[in-house]
Motif scaffolding. Structure first.
Motif, PDB file in Angstrom:
ATOM      1  N   GLN A 115       0.833  -1.202   0.000  1.00 33.76           N
ATOM      2  CA  GLN A 115       0.000   0.000   0.000  1.00 33.76           C
ATOM      3  C   GLN A 115       0.871   1.258   0.000  1.00 33.76           C
ATOM      4  O   GLN A 115       0.614   2.216  -0.732  1.00 33.76           O
ATOM      5  N   ALA A 116       1.911   1.244   0.847  1.00 29.96           N
ATOM      6  CA  ALA A 116       2.809   2.392   0.916  1.00 29.96           C
ATOM      7  C   ALA A 116       3.555   2.586  -0.397  1.00 29.96           C
ATOM      8  O   ALA A 116       3.770   3.723  -0.838  1.00 29.96           O
ATOM      9  N   LEU A 117       3.958   1.491  -1.034  1.00 24.96           N
ATOM     10  CA  LEU A 117       4.649   1.595  -2.318  1.00 24.96           C
ATOM     11  C   LEU A 117       3.742   2.186  -3.393  1.00 24.96           C
ATOM     12  O   LEU A 117       4.151   3.074  -4.149  1.00 24.96           O
TER      13      LEU A 117
ATOM     14  N   LYS B 113      11.234  -7.193   7.076  1.00 26.45           N
ATOM     15  CA  LYS B 113      10.319  -8.225   6.571  1.00 26.45           C
ATOM     16  C   LYS B 113       9.484  -7.698   5.417  1.00 26.45           C
ATOM     17  O   LYS B 113       9.309  -8.376   4.394  1.00 26.45           O
ATOM     18  N   GLY B 114       8.935  -6.498   5.585  1.00 29.83           N
ATOM     19  CA  GLY B 114       8.132  -5.923   4.510  1.00 29.83           C
ATOM     20  C   GLY B 114       8.954  -5.646   3.267  1.00 29.83           C
ATOM     21  O   GLY B 114       8.485  -5.867   2.133  1.00 29.83           O
ATOM     22  N   LEU B 115      10.194  -5.194   3.464  1.00 28.02           N
ATOM     23  CA  LEU B 115      11.070  -4.943   2.315  1.00 28.02           C
ATOM     24  C   LEU B 115      11.379  -6.236   1.573  1.00 28.02           C
ATOM     25  O   LEU B 115      11.276  -6.294   0.344  1.00 28.02           O
ATOM     26  N   TRP B 116      11.760  -7.287   2.326  1.00 27.88           N
ATOM     27  CA  TRP B 116      12.133  -8.550   1.686  1.00 27.88           C
ATOM     28  C   TRP B 116      10.931  -9.164   0.960  1.00 27.88           C
ATOM     29  O   TRP B 116      11.058  -9.689  -0.141  1.00 27.88           O
ATOM     30  N   ARG B 117       9.745  -9.092   1.599  1.00 27.23           N
ATOM     31  CA  ARG B 117       8.543  -9.668   1.000  1.00 27.23           C
ATOM     32  C   ARG B 117       8.176  -8.961  -0.298  1.00 27.23           C
ATOM     33  O   ARG B 117       7.680  -9.580  -1.246  1.00 27.23           O
ATOM     34  N   ASN B 118       8.424  -7.679  -0.376  1.00 27.27           N
ATOM     35  CA  ASN B 118       8.021  -6.892  -1.543  1.00 27.27           C
ATOM     36  C   ASN B 118       9.204  -6.459  -2.412  1.00 27.27           C
ATOM     37  O   ASN B 118       9.040  -5.608  -3.288  1.00 27.27           O
ATOM     38  N   LEU B 119      10.367  -7.069  -2.174  1.00 27.88           N
ATOM     39  CA  LEU B 119      11.545  -6.686  -2.964  1.00 27.88           C
ATOM     40  C   LEU B 119      11.358  -6.954  -4.460  1.00 27.88           C
ATOM     41  O   LEU B 119      11.715  -6.079  -5.283  1.00 27.88           O
ATOM     42  N   PRO B 120      10.799  -8.107  -4.871  1.00 30.69           N
ATOM     43  CA  PRO B 120      10.593  -8.304  -6.312  1.00 30.69           C
ATOM     44  C   PRO B 120       9.693  -7.231  -6.934  1.00 30.69           C
ATOM     45  O   PRO B 120       9.991  -6.713  -8.015  1.00 30.69           O
ATOM     46  N   ALA B 121       8.605  -6.882  -6.230  1.00 23.26           N
ATOM     47  CA  ALA B 121       7.708  -5.839  -6.745  1.00 23.26           C
ATOM     48  C   ALA B 121       8.425  -4.489  -6.790  1.00 23.26           C
ATOM     49  O   ALA B 121       8.259  -3.723  -7.751  1.00 23.26           O
ATOM     50  N   THR B 122       9.233  -4.204  -5.783  1.00 23.19           N
ATOM     51  CA  THR B 122       9.944  -2.932  -5.730  1.00 23.19           C
ATOM     52  C   THR B 122      10.936  -2.809  -6.886  1.00 23.19           C
ATOM     53  O   THR B 122      11.000  -1.767  -7.559  1.00 23.19           O
ATOM     54  N   VAL B 123      11.703  -3.865  -7.113  1.00 20.33           N
ATOM     55  CA  VAL B 123      12.683  -3.844  -8.206  1.00 20.33           C
ATOM     56  C   VAL B 123      11.973  -3.739  -9.552  1.00 20.33           C
ATOM     57  O   VAL B 123      12.392  -2.992 -10.442  1.00 20.33           O
ATOM     58  N   LEU B 124      10.862  -4.494  -9.708  1.00 16.14           N
ATOM     59  CA  LEU B 124      10.114  -4.455 -10.963  1.00 16.14           C
ATOM     60  C   LEU B 124       9.555  -3.060 -11.225  1.00 16.14           C
ATOM     61  O   LEU B 124       9.728  -2.493 -12.317  1.00 16.14           O
ATOM     62  N   LEU B 125       8.872  -2.489 -10.231  1.00 17.63           N
ATOM     63  CA  LEU B 125       8.265  -1.162 -10.408  1.00 17.63           C
ATOM     64  C   LEU B 125       9.333  -0.095 -10.659  1.00 17.63           C
ATOM     65  O   LEU B 125       9.178   0.771 -11.523  1.00 17.63           O
TER      66      LEU B 125
ATOM     67  N   ALA C 272       9.848   0.950   1.148  1.00 21.89           N
ATOM     68  CA  ALA C 272       9.407  -0.367   1.611  1.00 21.89           C
ATOM     69  C   ALA C 272       9.940  -0.662   3.007  1.00 21.89           C
ATOM     70  O   ALA C 272       9.214  -1.202   3.866  1.00 21.89           O
ATOM     71  N   TYR C 273      11.182  -0.288   3.265  1.00 17.75           N
ATOM     72  CA  TYR C 273      11.751  -0.503   4.604  1.00 17.75           C
ATOM     73  C   TYR C 273      11.036   0.347   5.650  1.00 17.75           C
ATOM     74  O   TYR C 273      10.706  -0.133   6.745  1.00 17.75           O
ATOM     75  N   LEU C 274      10.801   1.613   5.334  1.00 18.10           N
ATOM     76  CA  LEU C 274      10.131   2.493   6.285  1.00 18.10           C
ATOM     77  C   LEU C 274       8.710   2.031   6.590  1.00 18.10           C
ATOM     78  O   LEU C 274       8.214   2.207   7.711  1.00 18.10           O
ATOM     79  N   ALA C 275       8.044   1.450   5.602  1.00 15.00           N
ATOM     80  CA  ALA C 275       6.649   1.029   5.782  1.00 15.00           C
ATOM     81  C   ALA C 275       6.521  -0.319   6.474  1.00 15.00           C
ATOM     82  O   ALA C 275       5.602  -0.519   7.279  1.00 15.00           O
ATOM     83  N   GLY C 276       7.424  -1.248   6.170  1.00 17.87           N
ATOM     84  CA  GLY C 276       7.258  -2.607   6.682  1.00 17.87           C
ATOM     85  C   GLY C 276       8.462  -3.220   7.338  1.00 17.87           C
ATOM     86  O   GLY C 276       8.448  -4.419   7.646  1.00 17.87           O
ATOM     87  N   GLY C 277       9.522  -2.428   7.562  1.00 17.79           N
ATOM     88  CA  GLY C 277      10.732  -2.987   8.151  1.00 17.79           C
ATOM     89  C   GLY C 277      11.413  -3.938   7.181  1.00 17.79           C
ATOM     90  O   GLY C 277      11.088  -4.003   5.995  1.00 17.79           O
TER      91      GLY C 277
ATOM     92  N   VAL D 117      14.779   3.097  -7.986  1.00 22.74           N
ATOM     93  CA  VAL D 117      14.745   1.799  -7.307  1.00 22.74           C
ATOM     94  C   VAL D 117      15.155   1.963  -5.848  1.00 22.74           C
ATOM     95  O   VAL D 117      14.529   1.384  -4.945  1.00 22.74           O
ATOM     96  N   ILE D 118      16.189   2.750  -5.594  1.00 24.76           N
ATOM     97  CA  ILE D 118      16.655   2.964  -4.222  1.00 24.76           C
ATOM     98  C   ILE D 118      15.587   3.662  -3.391  1.00 24.76           C
ATOM     99  O   ILE D 118      15.359   3.310  -2.226  1.00 24.76           O
ATOM    100  N   CYS D 119      14.908   4.645  -3.971  1.00 24.78           N
ATOM    101  CA  CYS D 119      13.819   5.326  -3.257  1.00 24.78           C
ATOM    102  C   CYS D 119      12.721   4.328  -2.882  1.00 24.78           C
ATOM    103  O   CYS D 119      12.176   4.369  -1.766  1.00 24.78           O
ATOM    104  N   GLY D 120      12.395   3.426  -3.801  1.00 24.41           N
ATOM    105  CA  GLY D 120      11.386   2.413  -3.518  1.00 24.41           C
ATOM    106  C   GLY D 120      11.809   1.475  -2.410  1.00 24.41           C
ATOM    107  O   GLY D 120      11.003   1.102  -1.536  1.00 24.41           O
ATOM    108  N   VAL D 121      13.074   1.082  -2.405  1.00 27.65           N
ATOM    109  CA  VAL D 121      13.596   0.193  -1.362  1.00 27.65           C
ATOM    110  C   VAL D 121      13.493   0.866   0.009  1.00 27.65           C
ATOM    111  O   VAL D 121      13.071   0.246   0.997  1.00 27.65           O
ATOM    112  N   VAL D 122      13.859   2.135   0.084  1.00 24.78           N
ATOM    113  CA  VAL D 122      13.798   2.856   1.362  1.00 24.78           C
ATOM    114  C   VAL D 122      12.348   3.003   1.837  1.00 24.78           C
ATOM    115  O   VAL D 122      12.047   2.842   3.019  1.00 24.78           O
TER     116      VAL D 122
END
Length: 540
Positions: free
Chosen positions: A120-122, A221-233, A214-219, A207-212
């Motif tokens: 949602q945050a992404l 765990k949230g970053l790792w779970r959504n890393l494929p979506a983050t890299v893709l987007l 994801a980390y801020l929103a979900g720690g 991509v780096i902005c998206g990674v940060v």
């Protein structure tokens, strides 16, 4: 801008590069720093003071006569008009859509696609806010998005930081590429030369902005779970932006990229729900569930129509050559003679950058605004007095920033035309050298954006200095200027003025210190990434 191949040589021959002379040349910029950071002056007041000091030093120290100063200010007016045309029209389109409830409708629809808070945050704090930045900046995207994130359960501080970081990569080619347009104006270099390296640096930073985020929103765990979506987007947005700018459609670099990100993000959310059914998204909070004041539900496709019209018009008017030729028939352009200071610094005869009255990005925004207003009016989305409210908001939002742009452009041009910028560049090049300057270059852009609150103004202050320094050191001018505008884009989010705007919409008035400290830490992550990229790219 002067096309002086000798750069500072003509001045240095008669004025030694002493610390005093270097400080005098840099003084207008130092004045902006002190007035904005110590005395909390706004950009327009600080810019006006620095403009006056720049003219005084140019005349009394660098021997620029009244004729040279007058011509420099005529150039500054043309450069300012080129940028202000876009700023005013971008604000007009935004407020036309916002008054109709379209912006809120789009923003509230995205989180309902998934129950994953990180996703949602992404979608909201990275992709959607980048889309808003594509259409209009000045802190508005954060002011719109941060309250929506609060409505989803994120803390006010967390919401402002996520929203700020999420759109940092999108500033340069956002607002119909206002900041990039400023870079072209003050350097007098073609977009074909400067756009590709800027798109590479900022696309990677996306991509780096998206990674940060994801980390801020979900720690972790949230970053790792959504890393494929983050890299893709991030890859989709960065790739689409690059394709658009190299094809010459740089005014839609951010808008087109973020639209592609929205489509891919929505598709990804649907696929994930189909593969592994998730709990239903939590019910909307009261702030989100409420209908607009007129009680009428908005259609998502119709809400999006203003931006769809803009995209269609921009592509059509830029790529269909017969139409472009007709619109470009009325051009505003001035010719300037060769001018020389008493110190021997020569400004070659040149023509100003052309302003196409009917084919300019600002004109395209105006056409889209008029069509959007008609569509929303026919749909019954406006309450009585909408046109008056829209114009009043545009005026309030643009007047102060416009005065700041005019003052700072005037200062930057007189510094350049009198040789002050070249003298400063000489000192900077001797201080850092060929190996270290590419690493420092993005941080100069950050400094300019932090001082002025704007990537555009950062480019006004430092682009020519960076260009002259690159020439002296034998570095790639397009790459160094790309680092300048990338740093300005990423650094603009930590500017106090923008932080204040974001905090004001989530109940953090007077508590901006809670945000800016953390934003300085997380905001430097993509800047450091760009600086490291510069070390690898400097030889290309």
């Amino acid at each position: 801008m002067p096309r002086n191949t000798g750069v500072a040589a003509s001045i240095i021959g008669r004025m030694q590069l002493t610390l005093l002379n270097w400080l005098l040349a840099l003084l207008p910029v130092l004045v902006i720093l002190v007035l904005m950071l110590v005395f909390n002056w706004g950009g327009s007041r600080a810019g006006a003071a620095s403009w006056f000091i720049a003219i005084l030093i140019a005349n009394q120290v660098f021997a620029a006569d009244a004729r040279l100063i007058a011509y420099s200010q005529a150039k500054a007016i043309i450069l300012s008009l080129n940028v202000l045309y876009v700023i005013w029209m971008a604000l007009l389109l935004y407020h036309i859509a916002d008054e109709a409830g379209a912006v809120k409708m789009i923003g509230e629809s995205l989180p309902r696609l998934t129950s994953d808070r990180t996703m949602q945050a992404l979608l909201l704090g990275w992709v959607f806010i980048s889309f808003l930045q594509g259409l209009g900046g000045l802190g508005v995207p954060v002011a719109v998005t941060a309250p929506l994130l609060v409505g989803l359960g994120f803390s006010p501080v967390q919401s402002v930081i996520i929203a700020s970081l999420g759109h940092a990569w999108a500033v340069n080619f956002g607002s119909m590429a206002t900041a990039f347009l400023t870079l072209l104006a003050v350097t007098n270099l073609p977009a074909e030369l400067l756009a590709p390296p800027a798109a590479v640096l900022l696309g990677s930073a996306a991509v780096i902005c998206g990674v940060v985020v994801a980390y801020l929103a979900g720690g972790w765990k949230g970053l790792w779970r959504n890393l494929p979506a983050t890299v893709l987007l991030g890859s989709v947005m960065g790739g689409v932006q690059y394709l658009l700018v190299v094809q010459g459609v740089w005014t839609l670099g951010t808008t087109g990229a973020a639209m592609a990100g929205l489509l891919v993000g929505i598709g990804w959310a649907h696929i994930q729900r189909a593969r592994s059914p998730q709990p239903a998204p939590p019910p909307a909070t009261k702030a989100i569930a409420n209908l607009p004041a007129d009680g009428q539900r908005r259609s998502l496709p119709l809400s999006f129509s203003a931006y769809a019209v803009l995209v269609v018009l921009a592509f059509a008017l830029n790529l269909i050559h017969p139409i472009k030729t007709v619109l470009d028939r009325v051009q505003l352009r001035l010719t300037f003679p060769e001018l020389q200071t008493g110190m021997g610094y020569v400004n070659s005869a040149e023509s100003s950058r052309q302003i196409s009255v009917f084919g300019h990005p600002g004109a395209i925004l105006l056409y889209a605004s008029l069509i959007a207003f008609a569509v929303y009016s026919l749909a019954g989305y406006y309450r009585p007095g909408a046109a008056k409210r829209i114009l009043e908001r545009v005026g309030r939002g643009a007047v102060t920033s416009s005065l700041g742009v005019v003052a700072m452009v005037g200062m930057a041009v007189v510094m350049s035309q009198s040789g002050m910028t070249s003298l400063v560049a000489e000192g900077v090049s001797r201080s850092f050298g060929e190996r270290m300057f590419p690493l420092v270059s993005p941080f100069i852009g950050v400094l300019g954006a932090f001082i002025t609150g704007s990537n555009s103004n950062s480019n006004v202050l430092f682009a020519v200095l960076q260009m002259r320094t690159a020439e002296l050191l034998g570095l790639s001018v397009p790459l160094i200027l790309a680092a300048q505008t990338a740093g300005g884009s990423l650094g603009s989010i930590i500017a106090p003025a923008k932080v204040i705007v974001g905090c004001s919409t989530v109940g953090l008035e007077g508590k901006e210190d809670q945000v800016i400290g953390k934003l300085l830490i997380y905001g430097m992550i993509p800047v450091v990434f760009v600086a490291i990229m510069m070390l690898f790219l400097r030889g290309t």
